[in-house]
Design a protein around this motif. Structure first.
Motif, short mmCIF file in Angstrom:
data_model
loop_
_atom_site.label_atom_id
_atom_site.label_comp_id
_atom_site.label_asym_id
_atom_site.label_seq_id
_atom_site.Cartn_x
_atom_site.Cartn_y
_atom_site.Cartn_z
N PHE A 210 26.02 52.37 10.18
CA PHE A 210 27.18 51.96 9.42
C PHE A 210 26.81 50.84 8.45
O PHE A 210 27.31 50.77 7.33
CB PHE A 210 28.30 51.51 10.37
CG PHE A 210 29.63 51.31 9.70
CD1 PHE A 210 30.20 52.33 8.96
CD2 PHE A 210 30.30 50.10 9.81
CE1 PHE A 210 31.43 52.15 8.34
CE2 PHE A 210 31.52 49.91 9.19
CZ PHE A 210 32.10 50.94 8.46
N GLY A 211 25.92 49.96 8.90
CA GLY A 211 25.49 48.87 8.04
C GLY A 211 24.80 49.39 6.80
O GLY A 211 25.00 48.88 5.69
N ARG A 212 23.96 50.44 6.95
CA ARG A 212 23.26 51.01 5.80
C ARG A 212 24.23 51.67 4.83
O ARG A 212 24.07 51.58 3.61
CB ARG A 212 22.21 52.03 6.28
CG ARG A 212 21.02 51.39 6.99
CD ARG A 212 19.88 52.37 7.14
NE ARG A 212 20.25 53.51 7.98
CZ ARG A 212 20.12 53.54 9.29
NH1 ARG A 212 19.63 52.49 9.94
NH2 ARG A 212 20.45 54.61 9.98
N ILE A 213 25.25 52.32 5.39
CA ILE A 213 26.26 52.97 4.54
C ILE A 213 27.01 51.92 3.72
O ILE A 213 27.21 52.08 2.52
CB ILE A 213 27.25 53.78 5.40
CG1 ILE A 213 26.54 54.99 6.01
CG2 ILE A 213 28.45 54.24 4.56
CD1 ILE A 213 27.38 55.74 7.01
N LEU A 214 27.39 50.83 4.38
CA LEU A 214 28.10 49.76 3.67
C LEU A 214 27.22 49.15 2.59
O LEU A 214 27.69 48.87 1.48
CB LEU A 214 28.55 48.69 4.67
CG LEU A 214 29.74 49.02 5.57
CD1 LEU A 214 29.97 47.91 6.58
CD2 LEU A 214 31.01 49.24 4.75
N GLU A 215 25.95 48.94 2.92
CA GLU A 215 25.03 48.35 1.95
C GLU A 215 24.88 49.26 0.73
O GLU A 215 24.88 48.80 -0.42
CB GLU A 215 23.68 48.10 2.60
CG GLU A 215 22.71 47.33 1.70
CD GLU A 215 21.42 46.99 2.42
OE1 GLU A 215 20.71 46.09 1.95
OE2 GLU A 215 21.14 47.63 3.46
#
Length: 228
Positions: A210-215
């Motif tokens: 999820f962190g990568r998607i947000l980034e």
């Protein structure tokens, strides 16, 4: 866990200070309909506040109220003769007619508006702790004094929200007995708090999916702005 479907209206029979910290012992009568299968240690929601049964008879029960509960709720303002909403914790074979209610009150709200709308009543509330308005959305769930209700409007600047109470519900809960200025217990939908926490964790951990998607979303938006 509770559903926000009030089962009975009880009456405060006794309120006493107990111990050295001014905790309270409260006895509630007119409660026979929620005590048929009661055991010591069971949870009963009193105006939406999950409390533990420490004594009971066929028609009344006693609960203890800690300082944390007194800080977060209106329970400490109850007096002899006051009416309260009651609901037992859910059982395995119970239909989920309301929404997932923990009985963990988030804050207190004041009634700032009340007006008839056909056979219904429209209530408006203002939160004491304004930050909780961020978890309240139109058409979302809200639990007010233990009653599962649907939000019909939100004013984020004033930390206010409105609900509509139909005539059937009016006859089953204590809200119609209240007037402008009275206070109620409010529990917001726990889903909003869980989502917020997961976003916070993901932002702190960019290696998570999820962190990568947000980034990636943030980087894409930055590129779009720079290209304009």
């Amino acid at each position: 866990m509770f559903t926000g479907i009030v089962e009975a209206i009880g009456t405060i029979k006794e309120v006493k200070k107990v111990g050295d910290n001014d905790d309270l012992g409260i006895v509630i009568s007119d409660a026979s309909s929620v005590l048929g299968d009661c055991h010591l240690g069971d949870s009963i929601a009193v105006n939406g506040t999950c409390l533990t049964v420490t004594e009971f008879t066929d028609s009344e029960f006693k609960v203890g109220v800690s300082q944390e509960t007194l800080r977060k709720t209106t329970i400490g303002e109850l007096g002899v003769g006051d009416k309260v909403n009651l609901e037992r914790a859910v059982s395995g074979d119970m239909r989920y007619g309301g929404h997932m209610v923990q009985g963990h009150v988030d804050t207190v709200a004041s009634i700032v508006g009340r007006e008839p709308d056909g056979d219904s009543i429209q209530f408006e509330f203002e939160l004491r702790d304004r930050e909780f308005i961020n978890y309240i959305v139109p058409k979302g769930f809200i639990c007010v004094d233990g009653t599962s209700l649907t939000v019909i409007d939100v004013n984020y600047e004033k930390a206010r929200f409105k609900i509509m109470m139909v005539s059937y519900t009016q006859a089953k809960v204590i809200m119609p007995l209240k007037k402008i200025g009275d206070k109620v217990n409010v529990e917001v939908d726990v889903a909003g708090k869980l989502i917020e926490r997961q976003i916070q964790v993901s932002l702190q951990n960019k290696d998570s999916a999820f962190g990568r998607i947000l980034e990636e979303l943030v980087e894409r938006k930055v590129r779009e702005v720079l290209q304009k």
